[in-house]
Design a protein around this motif. Structure first.
Motif: not given
Length: 647
Positions: A132-143
């Motif tokens: 799931d390529p979007d997992l890191l973005k949801s786990t560590f939401p960017p500022l």
């Protein structure tokens, strides 16, 4: 008498003892990965290794951190690693860091010893992110909309290192980002970041930046980081040259791990001792080894307790055989075997029977010495230091004088203030006057003093950012018996036609400058061993067929480039006389066989010819029959005859 080394070595552990505790600074290494979590780092891109798979810069950075930890689990189990993410809206839940960690930074992995469970947790996260390529973005939401001040990033790193890193460890921060200008137009944030970084470096922390650049978005370090991250220079007056080496800029994202390999092992100081330039004029220097053999890790003993395995701690115990009691090491003395006691009634006219030798020790003299006395003999009562004796011309330093690995010395400002300026002034003058130094060096307490040549090296830059630092090479000078003249023999010389034929295919296979980095070609035997240990530690399947030997030559490419030229050269070899001469070699000497069989001795006994045998042959025969071998030759012959008659 035992050889010199058998009794002169006091303690093998003391070989590593140095002037101060600086040696133990390099015993443990602490790496804190500081990874940017901004939107550009989360941007999905095509994976260079897999088809129809998306990846991101933050995924590659976390994967590099995972691979470094997996390797350190084998080669550096006592090291510590941590991971901090910045420019994220996720807050740290760790209670110990809740008040000190700045906002918009998240401690994903605190500074802890290398452990398989922590690495497996990161591996599971990366495996899930690959699905799931979007997992890191949801786990560590960017500022979004703004960036975290870099000064606050360094402050958070300082707190994480303060709470988790040992005080005597070498501490480094791997800064990974793709944003070359996080604070455009803000001089205040630049000054704040530089001031915070100065506080961080003064506490013994080094910053290793890795700037990610892509063809679509190049990285220009002069916009921000050249004003914050200044290179380590020798001269204090040059500290305002805001030029960073190009090697820290990662032109391709798949080069990130290969660049980290160069920075994986910290610079470990072999010694930190005073450098005496004159009476009362002392500075401090550190010595670094330029060549180190990479070996397999030391194994440990384990005790099977049924439900678990415990490490067995080993120690050396000295036991008195007479009293069967342990002897304190401090009570032991060191000496030599002085021979057997004299035999009463032995005299010179007894012939071969009086062969005992003894050594008399005068009254009042001791044949044994304490550990302090042995150390005094070895060090000549000198303390670890380097003393400058004078200067010589470089022509007096011959090529054959380099018989051991040299040591690179560099000033240490923490021990003596002004060491860097004094060291720099001496280096400049020696380069200007084209001189080398002659010094007397004692680098360890349990070592022997040795004369060394001090070869100056000016700082030089190269393309790609790699450069040679300014300092001195300490070259141990050989003693007279370290160099022996080799026998000179005139060899056969190949004709010019044969040389030209060889030069053609050699030119086709020459490696260009910089195309063969030695660090990218590890020892295959050591790499194979570590790969097996890593698979066992992380419960992974190990496929020996999948192991790649990076040192294996590319035979297909070699034959494609120069195969025909090599065949022509071999044909020329077959017709050349100098290449087909077989040198005549003499046979190696072998020790004569002194043993004789029982049949031969019995035949000589029957004809009364045992006197023709040598003493060593008689003794060997008696020893094989479990008979005593003492006495003169006549006694040995009689003993052999008696045994043969009885059997």
């Amino acid at each position: 008498m035992p050889p010199f080394d058998d009794w002169n070595i006091i303690d093998e552990e003391e070989e590593q003892e140095l002037q101060d505790a600086a040696f133990f600074d390099g015993k443990r290494d602490v790496i804190l990965f500081c990874i940017d979590c901004s939107e550009s780092m989360h941007e999905l891109r095509d994976d260079p290794n897999y088809e129809d798979v998306k990846t991101s810069h933050i995924f590659t950075a976390l994967e590099a951190a995972m691979n470094i930890q997996k390797k350190k689990a084998i080669v550096g189990p006592n090291d510590s690693v941590g991971i901090v993410l910045f420019n994220t809206t996720r807050s740290s839940e760790t209670k110990n860091h809740a008040t000190e960690i700045k906002k918009n930074s998240f401690v994903y992995q605190p500074i802890t010893l290398i452990s398989a469970p922590a690495i497996q947790e990161l591996i599971q996260l990366l495996d899930a992110a690959r699905e799931d390529p979007d997992l890191l973005k949801s786990t560590f939401p960017p500022l979004t909309g703004k960036k975290m001040p870099i000064g606050d990033v360094f402050t958070s790193c300082n707190w994480v290192l303060r709470d988790g890193a040992p005080k005597t460890a070498s501490k480094r921060v791997f800064l990974i980002t793709d944003d070359d200008n996080p604070h455009p137009g803000s001089k205040q944030l630049v000054t704040s970041a530089r001031t915070t970084l100065l506080d961080l470096t003064q506490s013994g922390v080094q910053i290793e930046p890795f700037f990610i650049a892509t063809p679509e978005k190049p990285f220009n370090s002069s916009k921000f980081y050249s004003s914050v991250l200044l290179p380590n220079v020798l001269n204090d007056e040059d500290e305002d040259t805001g030029v960073l080496p190009e090697s820290i800029s990662i032109t391709r994202i798949d080069d990130l791990l290969s660049q980290m390999r160069f920075h994986e092992v910290p610079k470990r100081a072999h010694f930190s001792i005073p450098f005496q330039l004159a009476d009362g004029f002392v500075i401090s220097i550190k010595g670094y080894g330029l060549v180190t053999e990479q070996k397999k890790g030391t194994y440990k003993y384990f005790v099977d307790l049924g439900d678990r395995m415990e490490v067995a701690n080993s120690r050396t115990v000295y036991v008195d055989e007479d009293q069967q009691a342990e002897v304190d090491k401090g009570e032991m003395v060191y000496g030599m075997a002085l021979g057997a006691a004299p035999v009463e009634g032995a005299s010179d006219d007894e012939g071969e029977g009086a062969d005992t030798v003894c050594r008399a020790v005068p009254l009042g003299k001791r044949p044994f010495y304490t550990a302090d006395e042995i150390r005094s003999f070895r060090t000549l009562d000198l303390e670890p230091s380097i003393k400058l004796l004078g200067f010589k011309d470089p022509a007096e330093l011959a090529f054959e004088d380099s018989v051991k690995h040299s040591v690179f010395i560099y000033p240490d400002e923490l021990k003596y203030s002004g060491s860097k300026r004094t060291f720099s002034a001496l280096l400049k003058k020696m380069i200007e006057k084209k001189k080398i130094g002659l010094v007397l060096a004692l680098t360890r307490r349990n070592a022997a003093p040795v004369f060394c040549a001090m070869l100056p090296q000016a700082e030089s830059g190269e393309e790609g950012g790699w450069n040679e630092p300014a300092g001195f090479h300490l070259i141990p000078l050989p003693f007279a018996d370290d160099i022996r003249a080799a026998p000179l023999e005139e060899a056969f010389r190949a004709p010019d036609e044969l040389k030209d034929a060889a030069r053609v295919w050699i030119d086709k296979l020459c490696v260009k400058d910089g195309a063969y980095p030695p660090d990218s070609h590890p020892n295959p035997a050591l790499a194979y061993h570590n790969a097996q240990l890593q698979a066992s530690a992380f419960r992974e399947e190990f496929d020996p067929e999948a192991f790649e030997d990076l040192t294996r030559p590319k035979y297909d490419m070699i034959h494609k480039r120069a195969g025909n030229l090599m065949k022509e050269w071999k044909r020329a070899l077959l017709t050349d006389e100098s290449a087909n001469v077989v040198p005549v070699t003499t046979g190696s000497k072998r020790k004569a066989d002194v043993s004789v069989d029982e049949a031969e001795i019995r035949s000589k006994h029957e004809v009364g010819a045992l006197t023709k045998l040598r003493v060593d042959q008689l003794k060997d025969f008696l020893k094989s029959k479990s008979q005593p071998v003492s006495g003169k030759k006549a006694e040995l012959i009689e003993r052999v005859g008696d045994w043969l008659d009885a059997h």
